[in-house]
Design a protein around this motif. Sequence first.
Motif, PDB file in Angstrom:
ATOM      1  N   ALA A  26       0.859  -1.188   0.000  1.00 31.29           N
ATOM      2  CA  ALA A  26       0.000   0.000   0.000  1.00 31.29           C
ATOM      3  C   ALA A  26       0.889   1.230   0.000  1.00 31.29           C
ATOM      4  CB  ALA A  26      -0.898   0.018   1.231  1.00 31.29           C
ATOM      5  N   ASN A  27       0.504   2.247  -0.821  1.00 30.99           N
ATOM      6  CA  ASN A  27       1.260   3.501  -0.775  1.00 30.99           C
ATOM      7  C   ASN A  27       0.348   4.720  -0.691  1.00 30.99           C
ATOM      8  OD1 ASN A  27       0.446   3.663  -3.519  1.00 30.99           O
ATOM      9  ND2 ASN A  27       2.363   4.643  -4.114  1.00 30.99           N
ATOM     10  N   LEU A  28      -0.929   4.511  -0.481  1.00 27.76           N
ATOM     11  CA  LEU A  28      -1.866   5.622  -0.292  1.00 27.76           C
ATOM     12  C   LEU A  28      -2.647   5.418   0.998  1.00 27.76           C
ATOM     13  CD1 LEU A  28      -3.400   5.933  -3.894  1.00 27.76           C
ATOM     14  CD2 LEU A  28      -1.573   7.329  -2.884  1.00 27.76           C
ATOM     15  N   GLY A  29      -3.024   6.504   1.610  1.00 32.93           N
ATOM     16  CA  GLY A  29      -3.853   6.418   2.815  1.00 32.93           C
ATOM     17  C   GLY A  29      -3.077   5.962   4.034  1.00 32.93           C
ATOM     18  N   SER A  30      -3.787   5.378   4.968  1.00 36.04           N
ATOM     19  CA  SER A  30      -3.205   4.892   6.226  1.00 36.04           C
ATOM     20  C   SER A  30      -2.624   3.503   5.991  1.00 36.04           C
ATOM     21  CB  SER A  30      -4.276   4.855   7.321  1.00 36.04           C
ATOM     22  OG  SER A  30      -4.833   6.121   7.504  1.00 36.04           O
ATOM     23  N   ARG A  31      -1.425   3.470   5.471  1.00 37.71           N
ATOM     24  CA  ARG A  31      -0.814   2.222   5.019  1.00 37.71           C
ATOM     25  C   ARG A  31      -0.743   1.147   6.101  1.00 37.71           C
ATOM     26  NH1 ARG A  31       4.814   3.904   3.230  1.00 37.71           N
ATOM     27  NH2 ARG A  31       4.633   4.769   5.314  1.00 37.71           N
ATOM     28  N   HIS A  32      -0.260   1.499   7.300  1.00 38.62           N
ATOM     29  CA  HIS A  32      -0.131   0.512   8.383  1.00 38.62           C
ATOM     30  C   HIS A  32      -1.490  -0.070   8.754  1.00 38.62           C
ATOM     31  CE1 HIS A  32       4.134   1.079   9.346  1.00 38.62           C
ATOM     32  NE2 HIS A  32       3.937   2.361   9.098  1.00 38.62           N
ATOM     33  N   GLU A  33      -2.482   0.812   8.897  1.00 33.55           N
ATOM     34  CA  GLU A  33      -3.814   0.368   9.280  1.00 33.55           C
ATOM     35  C   GLU A  33      -4.441  -0.488   8.177  1.00 33.55           C
ATOM     36  OE1 GLU A  33      -2.678   3.463   9.519  1.00 33.55           O
ATOM     37  OE2 GLU A  33      -2.805   3.965  11.643  1.00 33.55           O
ATOM     38  N   THR A  34      -4.228  -0.101   6.929  1.00 31.10           N
ATOM     39  CA  THR A  34      -4.785  -0.862   5.811  1.00 31.10           C
ATOM     40  C   THR A  34      -4.183  -2.256   5.754  1.00 31.10           C
ATOM     41  OG1 THR A  34      -5.210   1.154   4.543  1.00 31.10           O
ATOM     42  CG2 THR A  34      -5.085  -0.919   3.303  1.00 31.10           C
ATOM     43  N   LEU A  35      -2.859  -2.364   5.880  1.00 25.97           N
ATOM     44  CA  LEU A  35      -2.231  -3.687   5.835  1.00 25.97           C
ATOM     45  C   LEU A  35      -2.693  -4.542   7.011  1.00 25.97           C
ATOM     46  CD1 LEU A  35       1.440  -3.212   4.572  1.00 25.97           C
ATOM     47  CD2 LEU A  35      -0.628  -3.704   3.286  1.00 25.97           C
ATOM     48  N   ALA A  36      -2.799  -3.935   8.192  1.00 27.81           N
ATOM     49  CA  ALA A  36      -3.265  -4.689   9.367  1.00 27.81           C
ATOM     50  C   ALA A  36      -4.686  -5.197   9.152  1.00 27.81           C
ATOM     51  CB  ALA A  36      -3.183  -3.822  10.622  1.00 27.81           C
ATOM     52  N   ALA A  37      -5.553  -4.360   8.608  1.00 27.20           N
ATOM     53  CA  ALA A  37      -6.939  -4.768   8.355  1.00 27.20           C
ATOM     54  C   ALA A  37      -6.990  -5.872   7.295  1.00 27.20           C
ATOM     55  CB  ALA A  37      -7.766  -3.564   7.918  1.00 27.20           C
ATOM     56  N   ALA A  38      -6.162  -5.757   6.263  1.00 28.92           N
ATOM     57  CA  ALA A  38      -6.130  -6.782   5.216  1.00 28.92           C
ATOM     58  C   ALA A  38      -5.674  -8.121   5.788  1.00 28.92           C
ATOM     59  CB  ALA A  38      -5.222  -6.345   4.070  1.00 28.92           C
ATOM     60  N   ASP A  83      -6.079  -9.111   8.872  1.00 29.77           N
ATOM     61  CA  ASP A  83      -7.221  -9.619   9.644  1.00 29.77           C
ATOM     62  C   ASP A  83      -8.225 -10.306   8.725  1.00 29.77           C
ATOM     63  OD1 ASP A  83      -6.208  -8.764  12.069  1.00 29.77           O
ATOM     64  OD2 ASP A  83      -7.412  -6.920  12.115  1.00 29.77           O
ATOM     65  N   GLU A  84      -8.458  -9.717   7.558  1.00 30.31           N
ATOM     66  CA  GLU A  84      -9.397 -10.314   6.608  1.00 30.31           C
ATOM     67  C   GLU A  84      -8.852 -11.617   6.035  1.00 30.31           C
ATOM     68  OE1 GLU A  84     -11.773  -7.656   4.048  1.00 30.31           O
ATOM     69  OE2 GLU A  84     -10.575  -6.052   4.969  1.00 30.31           O
ATOM     70  N   LEU A  85      -7.556 -11.684   5.783  1.00 26.34           N
ATOM     71  CA  LEU A  85      -6.958 -12.946   5.333  1.00 26.34           C
ATOM     72  C   LEU A  85      -7.166 -14.028   6.390  1.00 26.34           C
ATOM     73  CD1 LEU A  85      -3.541 -11.808   3.802  1.00 26.34           C
ATOM     74  CD2 LEU A  85      -5.541 -12.680   2.555  1.00 26.34           C
TER      75      LEU A  85
END
Length: 175
Positions: free
Chosen positions: A26-38, A40-42
Amino acid sequence: MSVRLAHGIDAAPRPAPVHAVVALGANLGSRHETLAAAVDELRRLTLTTDVRVSASIETVAVTLQGEDADAPRYLNAVAVLETRLSPGELLASLHRIEARHGRVRRERWGDRTLDLDLITYGDERIDRDDLVVPHPRAHEREFVLAPWLDVDPNAEIPGRGRVADLLEKLRGGVR
């Protein structure tokens, strides 16, 4: 009975789990939060267990023209998991996760809120319009190899070799 997905890949669950590798970026938005949420979804994907994730690394954006130091930097990680989902259903699940996080496919290798790439699916080799595994450029990408090695020191890319050797070669080492 198997189900055919719109893009043609058999969606029947596998009788035994398959080891799969997913690269996250991820390189847009809240990258750390987005990867963490992704991640969790995995971990909540049906027929999927034992999701292990590397530490994140920050890297320069790679575009069709090469590295772009002026573009927003990427946060990258790799997840390894066991799944009974077919490769097509796993890919469809990855695309749904991307969409939930605002992924828009406007330009190839463009900036993105979330990118999930299926890197390997067991030892399978698939070459279709909608899915190629092993991922055709994974062996050339330090941002895939380094985090993958972090989470799985014995990792291999079918047909390419050990991730440790590929990473060393990419970094200019001799082995």
